[in-house]
Write an enzyme that holds these catalytic residues in place. Sequence first.
Site, PDB file in Angstrom:
ATOM      1  CE  LYS A 213      -2.099  -0.552   3.933  1.00 24.20           C
ATOM      2  NZ  LYS A 213      -1.608  -1.786   4.507  1.00 24.20           N
TER       3      LYS A 213
ATOM      4  NE  ARG B  57       6.676  -0.513  10.053  1.00 25.71           N
ATOM      5  CZ  ARG B  57       5.534  -0.360   9.390  1.00 25.71           C
ATOM      6  NH1 ARG B  57       5.540   0.140   8.174  1.00 25.71           N
ATOM      7  NH2 ARG B  57       4.400  -0.715   9.920  1.00 25.71           N
TER       8      ARG B  57
ATOM      9  NE  ARG C 264       7.033  -3.237   6.359  1.00 26.70           N
ATOM     10  CZ  ARG C 264       5.738  -2.912   6.430  1.00 26.70           C
ATOM     11  NH1 ARG C 264       5.116  -2.448   5.360  1.00 26.70           N
ATOM     12  NH2 ARG C 264       5.065  -3.085   7.522  1.00 26.70           N
TER      13      ARG C 264
ATOM     14  NE  ARG D  33      -3.836  -0.436  10.304  1.00 29.50           N
ATOM     15  CZ  ARG D  33      -2.799   0.042   9.619  1.00 29.50           C
ATOM     16  NH1 ARG D  33      -2.822   1.274   9.172  1.00 29.50           N
ATOM     17  NH2 ARG D  33      -1.757  -0.720   9.392  1.00 29.50           N
TER      18      ARG D  33
ATOM     19  NE  ARG E 158       1.994  -4.347  12.034  1.00 23.28           N
ATOM     20  CZ  ARG E 158       2.749  -4.016  10.992  1.00 23.28           C
ATOM     21  NH1 ARG E 158       3.874  -4.660  10.776  1.00 23.28           N
ATOM     22  NH2 ARG E 158       2.385  -3.068  10.180  1.00 23.28           N
TER      23      ARG E 158
END
Length: 222
Positions: free
Chosen positions: A15, A155, A127, A90, A166
């Site tokens: 996204k 992260r 990531r 969300r 998540r």
Amino acid sequence: MALNVVMLGPPGAGKGTQAERFATTHGLPKISTGDILREAVQAGTELGRIAKATMDAGELLGDDVMIGIAGERLKRSDTTRGFVLDGFPRTVTQATALDTIMDGRGPLVVVDIVVPEDVLLRRLAARRICGSCGVNALVEWTTTCGVCGGGLVTRTDDGDGIVRGRLKVYHRQTRPIVKFYSKRPTFRVIDGNQPPDAVTAAMDQAICQACTVPDPGKEIPL
Ligand code: ADP
């Protein structure tokens, strides 16, 4: 007519990357609630202090806080020609609030980026973000930031156990939004399991096509 785009999809769907590309190409502001929160954490503001523990745990911040943040941001004059929203709404409560915020500002073009779960887990493990400027990067491709040359870090919410959590949070709290939007004539599904440029092209085409839908109301008339 304003081009108001909402990006949906699980963590790791791409996204943020696609929102950035689309926003740049079309001269629109990209509004990422994740980025706004990470900036607040880095700046050590009151919001940042509230947000950090929740984000690190992979949970969602409260609807009231997030609706306030998005509502304020969408009042700014750079959004009058449209925007690309990434990470908001969300929850269905946030989606309902966004309809109220948008009243009279033209339709929302909603893009759902779909990627299989095993691919998401692989991507999230790879990531990284730049420790200096916060830009996203995939570790397979680079070890330093392409924007500022800073070192890349994981992260704090991309650790193994947290990522699975998540994804669960996504299925429980965010996925219902797809049903909320799916009957609208300006809702589009994009295959996110293809190279980034192919996703960009598919998104461009889908959004252009959605924008030619005459009089896009909230529901397709029965
Ligand atoms: P990703 O790109 O991996 O989906 P984001 O960068 O958008 O994640 O968001 C990171 C974290 O920020 C979320 O896990 C959540 O804790 C918080 N967050 C961002 N946007 C929202 C929102 N609209 N509602 C609640 N929490 C949010």
